[in-house]
Design a protein around this motif. Sequence first.
Motif, PDB file in Angstrom:
ATOM      1  N   ASP A 157      13.792  45.427  -9.239  1.00 36.12           N
ATOM      2  CA  ASP A 157      12.499  46.085  -9.772  1.00 36.12           C
ATOM      3  C   ASP A 157      11.252  45.963  -8.550  1.00 36.12           C
ATOM      4  O   ASP A 157      10.461  47.196  -8.560  1.00 36.12           O
ATOM      5  CB  ASP A 157      11.592  45.085 -10.786  1.00 36.12           C
ATOM      6  CG  ASP A 157      12.900  44.474 -11.765  1.00 36.12           C
ATOM      7  OD1 ASP A 157      13.895  44.260 -11.273  1.00 36.12           O
ATOM      8  OD2 ASP A 157      12.256  44.303 -12.708  1.00 36.12           O
ATOM      9  N   TRP A 183      22.106  46.181 -15.948  1.00 41.46           N
ATOM     10  CA  TRP A 183      20.843  46.288 -16.534  1.00 41.46           C
ATOM     11  C   TRP A 183      20.366  47.732 -16.456  1.00 41.46           C
ATOM     12  O   TRP A 183      20.199  48.092 -15.376  1.00 41.46           O
ATOM     13  CB  TRP A 183      19.765  45.258 -16.261  1.00 41.46           C
ATOM     14  CG  TRP A 183      18.484  45.712 -16.945  1.00 41.46           C
ATOM     15  CD1 TRP A 183      18.295  45.570 -18.249  1.00 41.46           C
ATOM     16  CD2 TRP A 183      17.282  45.350 -16.439  1.00 41.46           C
ATOM     17  NE1 TRP A 183      16.822  45.471 -18.685  1.00 41.46           N
ATOM     18  CE2 TRP A 183      16.387  45.524 -17.491  1.00 41.46           C
ATOM     19  CE3 TRP A 183      16.911  45.072 -14.920  1.00 41.46           C
ATOM     20  CZ2 TRP A 183      15.029  45.538 -17.328  1.00 41.46           C
ATOM     21  CZ3 TRP A 183      15.383  44.893 -14.737  1.00 41.46           C
ATOM     22  CH2 TRP A 183      14.477  45.280 -15.925  1.00 41.46           C
ATOM     23  N   THR A 184      20.348  48.518 -17.386  1.00 41.86           N
ATOM     24  CA  THR A 184      19.886  49.944 -17.210  1.00 41.86           C
ATOM     25  C   THR A 184      18.426  50.356 -16.437  1.00 41.86           C
ATOM     26  O   THR A 184      18.413  51.008 -15.769  1.00 41.86           O
ATOM     27  CB  THR A 184      20.126  50.999 -18.420  1.00 41.86           C
ATOM     28  OG1 THR A 184      21.244  50.178 -19.120  1.00 41.86           O
ATOM     29  CG2 THR A 184      19.940  52.064 -18.372  1.00 41.86           C
ATOM     30  N   ARG A 185      17.479  49.412 -16.916  1.00 33.99           N
ATOM     31  CA  ARG A 185      16.162  49.662 -16.447  1.00 33.99           C
ATOM     32  C   ARG A 185      16.430  49.225 -14.820  1.00 33.99           C
ATOM     33  O   ARG A 185      15.483  49.899 -14.107  1.00 33.99           O
ATOM     34  CB  ARG A 185      15.120  48.967 -17.086  1.00 33.99           C
ATOM     35  CG  ARG A 185      13.622  49.457 -16.622  1.00 33.99           C
ATOM     36  CD  ARG A 185      12.449  49.037 -17.237  1.00 33.99           C
ATOM     37  NE  ARG A 185      12.191  47.680 -17.674  1.00 33.99           N
ATOM     38  CZ  ARG A 185      12.446  47.027 -18.964  1.00 33.99           C
ATOM     39  NH1 ARG A 185      12.970  47.840 -19.951  1.00 33.99           N
ATOM     40  NH2 ARG A 185      12.124  45.927 -18.985  1.00 33.99           N
ATOM     41  N   GLY A 192      17.425  52.284 -13.137  1.00 35.08           N
ATOM     42  CA  GLY A 192      16.184  53.086 -12.777  1.00 35.08           C
ATOM     43  C   GLY A 192      15.373  52.622 -11.911  1.00 35.08           C
ATOM     44  O   GLY A 192      15.153  53.477 -10.928  1.00 35.08           O
ATOM     45  N   TRP A 193      14.969  51.519 -11.653  1.00 29.37           N
ATOM     46  CA  TRP A 193      14.127  51.211 -10.678  1.00 29.37           C
ATOM     47  C   TRP A 193      14.705  51.390  -9.387  1.00 29.37           C
ATOM     48  O   TRP A 193      14.236  51.786  -8.308  1.00 29.37           O
ATOM     49  CB  TRP A 193      13.778  49.333 -10.624  1.00 29.37           C
ATOM     50  CG  TRP A 193      13.116  49.167 -11.761  1.00 29.37           C
ATOM     51  CD1 TRP A 193      13.152  47.909 -12.598  1.00 29.37           C
ATOM     52  CD2 TRP A 193      12.039  49.329 -12.486  1.00 29.37           C
ATOM     53  NE1 TRP A 193      12.209  47.613 -13.628  1.00 29.37           N
ATOM     54  CE2 TRP A 193      11.477  48.662 -13.382  1.00 29.37           C
ATOM     55  CE3 TRP A 193      10.896  50.740 -12.206  1.00 29.37           C
ATOM     56  CZ2 TRP A 193      10.065  48.895 -14.179  1.00 29.37           C
ATOM     57  CZ3 TRP A 193      10.038  50.962 -13.031  1.00 29.37           C
ATOM     58  CH2 TRP A 193       9.486  50.009 -13.892  1.00 29.37           C
ATOM     59  N   ASP A 213      17.429  51.696 -24.307  1.00 25.66           N
ATOM     60  CA  ASP A 213      16.109  51.537 -23.636  1.00 25.66           C
ATOM     61  C   ASP A 213      15.586  52.826 -23.056  1.00 25.66           C
ATOM     62  O   ASP A 213      15.842  53.293 -22.014  1.00 25.66           O
ATOM     63  CB  ASP A 213      16.384  50.348 -22.281  1.00 25.66           C
ATOM     64  CG  ASP A 213      15.046  50.173 -21.700  1.00 25.66           C
ATOM     65  OD1 ASP A 213      13.911  50.733 -22.099  1.00 25.66           O
ATOM     66  OD2 ASP A 213      15.091  49.603 -20.708  1.00 25.66           O
ATOM     67  N   THR A 226      12.690  53.253 -21.787  1.00 29.84           N
ATOM     68  CA  THR A 226      11.735  53.389 -20.420  1.00 29.84           C
ATOM     69  C   THR A 226      12.834  53.760 -19.347  1.00 29.84           C
ATOM     70  O   THR A 226      12.483  54.123 -18.204  1.00 29.84           O
ATOM     71  CB  THR A 226      11.242  51.857 -20.259  1.00 29.84           C
ATOM     72  OG1 THR A 226      12.478  50.812 -19.980  1.00 29.84           O
ATOM     73  CG2 THR A 226      10.369  51.725 -21.579  1.00 29.84           C
ATOM     74  N   ALA A 227      14.217  53.311 -19.321  1.00 31.21           N
ATOM     75  CA  ALA A 227      15.045  53.415 -18.207  1.00 31.21           C
ATOM     76  C   ALA A 227      15.280  54.844 -18.064  1.00 31.21           C
ATOM     77  O   ALA A 227      15.317  55.377 -16.748  1.00 31.21           O
ATOM     78  CB  ALA A 227      16.322  52.737 -18.701  1.00 31.21           C
ATOM     79  N   ILE A 245      12.147  56.296 -16.348  1.00 27.58           N
ATOM     80  CA  ILE A 245      12.175  55.760 -14.867  1.00 27.58           C
ATOM     81  C   ILE A 245      13.024  56.564 -14.277  1.00 27.58           C
ATOM     82  O   ILE A 245      12.992  57.146 -12.988  1.00 27.58           O
ATOM     83  CB  ILE A 245      12.285  54.412 -14.683  1.00 27.58           C
ATOM     84  CG1 ILE A 245      11.048  53.518 -15.410  1.00 27.58           C
ATOM     85  CG2 ILE A 245      12.382  54.046 -13.412  1.00 27.58           C
ATOM     86  CD1 ILE A 245      11.437  52.170 -15.753  1.00 27.58           C
ATOM     87  N   GLY A 270      11.778  51.764 -26.623  1.00 25.21           N
ATOM     88  CA  GLY A 270      11.972  50.797 -25.287  1.00 25.21           C
ATOM     89  C   GLY A 270      12.637  49.541 -25.172  1.00 25.21           C
ATOM     90  O   GLY A 270      12.455  48.874 -26.782  1.00 25.21           O
ATOM     91  N   GLY A 274       6.922  53.185 -20.346  1.00 22.18           N
ATOM     92  CA  GLY A 274       7.813  54.217 -21.105  1.00 22.18           C
ATOM     93  C   GLY A 274       7.024  55.451 -21.174  1.00 22.18           C
ATOM     94  O   GLY A 274       7.273  56.493 -20.401  1.00 22.18           O
TER      95      GLY A 274
END
Length: 375
Positions: A159, A230-232, A235-236, A289, A291-292, A295, A341, A356
């Motif tokens: 992150d 972890w998908t988010r 994305g980060w 999710d 949000t992922a 992003i 999200g 999101g």
Amino acid sequence: MINLSCEDKRFVEETWQKLKAKLEVTTVKSRNKIPYSTKDGVHNDQADPEKGFIYLWTNGFWAGLNNLMYAETKNEDFLKTAKASEVHLDRIFKNVFRMDHDVGFLWHLSSSALYRLTGSEESLNRALLAAMTLSARYNPDGNFIRVWDNGRDGWTIVDCLMNINLLYFATEKFKDNRFKSIAMRYADMAMRDHVREDGSIYHIVEHALDKPDTVLSYPQGQGYSPESCWTRGQGWTVYGFILSYIHTGKVEYLETAKKTGRYFIEQVKKTGYLPLVDFKAPETPVYYDSTAGAIVSCGLIEIYKATGDEYYLEGALNILKAMEKVWVNYTLEEDSILQMGSESYRKGIHMPIIYGDFFFVEAILKLLNSDFLIW
Ligand code: GLY
């Protein structure tokens, strides 16, 4: 310049008009709030005068979203809200123990962006104070930025690839390479220690405090398990590396953004481009999710802009279109935009979360060829 097919152009323009109509209403309604999620359709408030200020790493996203909207529309309503939000954040400066790595999310999107949009010296001062705090978290013995304290002193997280953008900004403003050097050490560490051979990522890595570049363990993060993905966080990673490439020109960052972006696209294809919370979790229960997806779309669009490779643009469009169809709420009576999200695999499943909305709007603005890169 992104040239879209007629169909994609229509999707982007119609989506933008609906987002703008909704945000013109919400920005006034929630002007003095710091929203995180909603209750009964209405934004909650992390700065509620009755309950007191609640510290969250997400408290800069409402300012950031309004800054994005102001940059594109020049509608003063958005500017007023971003400025009101920035003042709320001053409370965090009074508690140094709250000033962890997330000062990047908090002040790059609020004050640093406000400075770039308006030239405000007060905003610049806030942003540079935050950048100095972040750079002071660099541990020269271990060669990493310490993200948290209190027993998690050696932890690094993907992150934080987003937070280091504040350091690139500070290097430019101070004309001092130290900030950029610390940021690049973090990005180099993440390439080496967080990104796996197959392009997936470890969310958290524990490092030795007193030996450089030494991994001790892989603690449990917000995904299903330390060995899952972890998908988010994925994305980060994608967006974080392409931004580091944009700010430094280091080609390995571009290659890492492509590798991790490809992993995301190939996984999300399997679920109709709607992202699960974790790409390596058991098949059930099925948790998503959104949000992922928002992003990573921002990151994939930037990879396309850097390389001209349509694969990444198509990946972003497929994700955005799939999510827009089922998870975007344009109702003016309700405050949040992107639904579904998830805070993590085990907590806060399927809810609207402010970042999101931020990244969904940011992605649509990129497709509209907006030239304000808030990061
Ligand atoms: N940075 C924390 C999260 O993505 O939930």
